[in-house]
Design a protein around this motif. Structure first.
Motif, short mmCIF file in Angstrom:
data_model
loop_
_atom_site.label_atom_id
_atom_site.label_comp_id
_atom_site.label_asym_id
_atom_site.label_seq_id
_atom_site.Cartn_x
_atom_site.Cartn_y
_atom_site.Cartn_z
N PRO A 130 1.65 -6.07 7.60
CA PRO A 130 0.91 -4.82 7.82
C PRO A 130 1.84 -3.61 7.92
O PRO A 130 2.89 -3.66 8.55
CB PRO A 130 0.21 -5.08 9.16
N GLY A 131 1.45 -2.54 7.26
CA GLY A 131 2.27 -1.33 7.19
C GLY A 131 2.98 -1.17 5.86
O GLY A 131 3.36 -0.07 5.48
N GLY A 132 3.19 -2.28 5.14
CA GLY A 132 3.73 -2.22 3.80
C GLY A 132 5.21 -1.96 3.70
O GLY A 132 5.73 -1.69 2.61
N ASN A 133 5.96 -2.03 4.82
CA ASN A 133 7.40 -1.80 4.76
C ASN A 133 8.19 -3.08 5.04
O ASN A 133 9.18 -3.37 4.39
CB ASN A 133 7.81 -0.72 5.75
N GLU A 175 0.81 -1.22 0.00
CA GLU A 175 0.00 0.00 0.00
C GLU A 175 0.84 1.26 0.00
O GLU A 175 0.32 2.36 -0.18
CB GLU A 175 -0.94 0.00 1.21
N ARG A 176 2.16 1.12 0.17
CA ARG A 176 3.06 2.28 0.15
C ARG A 176 3.51 2.65 -1.26
O ARG A 176 4.27 3.59 -1.44
CB ARG A 176 4.28 2.01 1.02
N GLY A 177 3.07 1.89 -2.26
CA GLY A 177 3.32 2.30 -3.63
C GLY A 177 4.45 1.60 -4.34
O GLY A 177 5.06 2.17 -5.25
N TYR A 178 4.76 0.36 -3.95
CA TYR A 178 5.77 -0.38 -4.69
C TYR A 178 5.42 -1.85 -4.73
O TYR A 178 4.61 -2.36 -3.95
CB TYR A 178 7.18 -0.18 -4.12
N LEU A 179 6.03 -2.53 -5.70
CA LEU A 179 5.82 -3.95 -5.90
C LEU A 179 7.14 -4.67 -5.66
O LEU A 179 8.22 -4.11 -5.86
CB LEU A 179 5.32 -4.23 -7.31
N ILE A 207 12.29 -19.16 5.80
CA ILE A 207 11.52 -17.93 5.64
C ILE A 207 12.27 -16.81 6.34
O ILE A 207 12.69 -16.94 7.49
CB ILE A 207 10.12 -18.08 6.26
N TYR A 208 12.44 -15.70 5.63
CA TYR A 208 13.12 -14.53 6.18
C TYR A 208 12.18 -13.34 6.21
O TYR A 208 11.23 -13.24 5.43
CB TYR A 208 14.33 -14.15 5.31
N ALA A 209 12.47 -12.41 7.12
CA ALA A 209 11.81 -11.11 7.16
C ALA A 209 12.85 -10.05 6.84
O ALA A 209 14.03 -10.19 7.18
CB ALA A 209 11.20 -10.84 8.53
N ASP A 210 12.42 -8.99 6.18
CA ASP A 210 13.34 -7.91 5.82
C ASP A 210 12.56 -6.60 5.76
O ASP A 210 11.32 -6.60 5.84
CB ASP A 210 14.00 -8.19 4.47
N LEU A 211 13.28 -5.50 5.64
CA LEU A 211 12.68 -4.17 5.54
C LEU A 211 13.03 -3.55 4.20
O LEU A 211 14.11 -3.77 3.66
CB LEU A 211 13.19 -3.26 6.67
N ILE A 212 12.12 -2.78 3.65
CA ILE A 212 12.37 -2.06 2.41
C ILE A 212 13.35 -0.93 2.67
O ILE A 212 13.17 -0.12 3.56
CB ILE A 212 11.06 -1.48 1.83
#
Length: 245
Positions: free
Chosen positions: A80-83, A34-38, A99-104
């Protein structure tokens, strides 16, 4: 969003002509924030690539870990939050897949990933409305085990799975030792499921309290349905799942 003639395209739900976002020779699983990127997988490098939903060249994110024999980063999905996002790091040694988690980080493409779940297959994040069946928690990870769709409570803030896994549905398609996934979860509480391979296939839509929704889809062999951020429409990639999975 969809891929046609080697291009990633965006089509307005309200109508109008499609917009070309960038080149994409091979269609890969896609997440839309929802923050505008794919976010998707680059078919050449097998790394994740970040693309603006207004168009333009993508930016590669992270690196494959040779020490873990990684061969691809696939199945990204935003939390949630889109980042923050999850993705499946596939290894040539299935026991090292995870499975990994990361930040944009749109400026540098630097990796700040955290391994939080050893897994031989991809997972699907499902955010459940509180009024639905699962009222004690609204966030789950879905995965497949012995041809059964499994749900496990998940805290996206702490990146922790909680309590014992719960069986949800039998005969759901889920690839073994790979990123094949036959389930997509909408934040409205609806999941789309691809059954195990048959001569003809048709998507079935259920709410999480078990009610069947009267939604029609084109006939044929399809898998990996995916809900976009508007939570109402769904692309239908057409491919016959491997009956051995």
């Amino acid at each position: 969003a969809f891929v046609a003639k080697g291009k990633l395209m965006r089509l307005p739900v309200a109508g109008g002509p499609p917009q070309t976002l960038c080149d994409m020779p091979v269609a890969m699983p896609l997440a839309w924030s929802e923050r505008g990127y794919l976010l998707t997988t680059d078919s050449k490098t097998k790394r994740l690539v970040l693309i603006s939903d207004s168009g333009g060249d993508g930016k590669l994110l992270g690196q494959l870990d040779a020490g873990r024999h990684e061969i691809a980063h696939v199945r990204p999905q935003f939390l949630p939050g889109g980042n923050r996002f999850l993705y499946f790091a596939m290894s040539s040694r299935p026991e090292e897949s995870a499975i990994y988690a990361d930040l944009i980080d749109r400026s540098s493409g630097k990796q700040s990933r955290k391994l939080f779940l050893a897994s031989r297959t991809a997972v699907v994040f499902a955010s459940v409305p509180e009024q639905r069946l699962f009222r004690s928690s609204k966030d789950y990870l879905l995965t497949g085990r012995d041809r059964t769709l499994i749900a496990q409570k998940f805290d996206p803030g702490k990146l922790q799975v909680q309590e014992a896994p719960m069986p949800v549905l039998n005969q759901a398609y889920w690839g073994a030792n790979d990123a094949g996934v036959g389930v997509s979860a909408s934040r409205t509480g609806v999941i789309a499921i691809t059954p195990l391979a048959r001569a003809d296939q048709e998507f079935a839509f259920f709410t999480r309290d078990g009610r069947t929704l009267d939604l029609t889809t084109p006939p044929g062999s399809c898998y990996s349905p995916a809900f976009p951020p508007d939570r109402t429409h769904h692309p239908l990639p057409r491919r016959r799942p491997d009956p051995q999975h």
